[in-house]
Design an enzyme around this catalytic site. Structure first.
Site, PDB file in Angstrom:
ATOM      1  N   LYS A  62       0.847  -1.213   0.000  1.00 15.53           N
ATOM      2  CA  LYS A  62       0.000   0.000   0.000  1.00 15.53           C
ATOM      3  C   LYS A  62       0.875   1.254   0.000  1.00 15.53           C
ATOM      4  O   LYS A  62       0.564   2.234  -0.685  1.00 15.53           O
ATOM      5  CB  LYS A  62      -0.923   0.001   1.218  1.00 15.53           C
ATOM      6  CG  LYS A  62      -2.017  -1.054   1.151  1.00 15.53           C
ATOM      7  CD  LYS A  62      -2.861  -1.008   2.413  1.00 15.53           C
ATOM      8  CE  LYS A  62      -3.865  -2.133   2.454  1.00 15.53           C
ATOM      9  NZ  LYS A  62      -4.632  -2.120   3.717  1.00 15.53           N
ATOM     10  N   HIS A 104       0.954  -7.148  17.614  1.00 17.28           N
ATOM     11  CA  HIS A 104      -0.059  -8.214  17.716  1.00 17.28           C
ATOM     12  C   HIS A 104      -0.807  -8.073  19.044  1.00 17.28           C
ATOM     13  O   HIS A 104      -0.227  -7.644  20.034  1.00 17.28           O
ATOM     14  CB  HIS A 104       0.522  -9.615  17.723  1.00 17.28           C
ATOM     15  CG  HIS A 104       1.874  -9.773  17.101  1.00 17.28           C
ATOM     16  ND1 HIS A 104       3.041  -9.625  17.790  1.00 17.28           N
ATOM     17  CD2 HIS A 104       2.226 -10.077  15.835  1.00 17.28           C
ATOM     18  CE1 HIS A 104       4.057  -9.829  16.989  1.00 17.28           C
ATOM     19  NE2 HIS A 104       3.598 -10.101  15.783  1.00 17.28           N
TER      20      HIS A 104
END
Ligand SMILES: CC(C)(COP(=O)(O)OP(=O)(O)OC[C@H]1O[C@@H](n2cnc3c(N)ncnc32)[C@H](O)[C@@H]1OP(=O)(O)O)[C@@H](O)C(=O)NCCC(=O)NCCS
Length: 118
Positions: A62, A104
């Site tokens: 991206k 995470h």
């Protein structure tokens, strides 16, 4: 100057399911160096690592503005940790001028990439 930014978030449960179903999934996402690191991990850490790399590579694609495709495949991108643990980005084996951060939780992994002009 900043050239691009990219952000991605991935559900760990989805990655664990795909990884359990077929080893081809991780082979499609992780480079051989990354796979070696993955193989040394156990249980939940494997899922975290795979999901983190998946998010990192989508975030990188991206930031480049191409998305994942012919111009930028998962295996073109490598995220290798420095001795301190800080991840560093490589594209087609060349170091990338930019920054990456991976995180995470129990349920998701996310990554952010900032690319600088050469
Ligand atoms: C860009 C890409 C990474 C999007 O990933 P995604 O997980 O489908 O979608 P996300 O929700 O993370 O991101 C979507 C956003 O990315 C952005 N985006 C799309 N194309 C982009 C590009 N070329 N450059 C930068 N950003 C882009 C858009 O803002 C889009 O949101 P919007 O349509 O609401 O504006 C795309 O290349 C892709 O679909 N990759 C998946 C590759 C694959 O094989 N996946 C399956 C593995 S099992």
């Amino acid at each position: 100057m900043i050239q691009g930014i990219g952000l991605d978030i991935v559900e760990l449960e989805r990655v664990a399911r795909l990884d359990k179903r077929n080893s081809k999934f991780r082979e499609r996402i992780l480079s051989s160096s990354e796979l070696q690191i993955y193989e040394k991990m156990s249980g939940h850490r494997k899922t975290e690592y795979l999901a983190g790399r998946f998010a990192a590579k989508e975030a990188f694609s991206k930031a480049r503005g191409t998305g994942i495709g012919q111009d930028c495949g998962f295996l073109d991108i490598e995220v290798i940790a420095e001795p301190s643990g800080r991840p560093a980005l490589y594209f087609r084996r060349q170091p990338v001028k930019g920054f990456i951060s991976i995180t995470h939780t129990q349920t998701v992994a996310a990554a952010q990439v900032i690319l600088m002009e050469d």
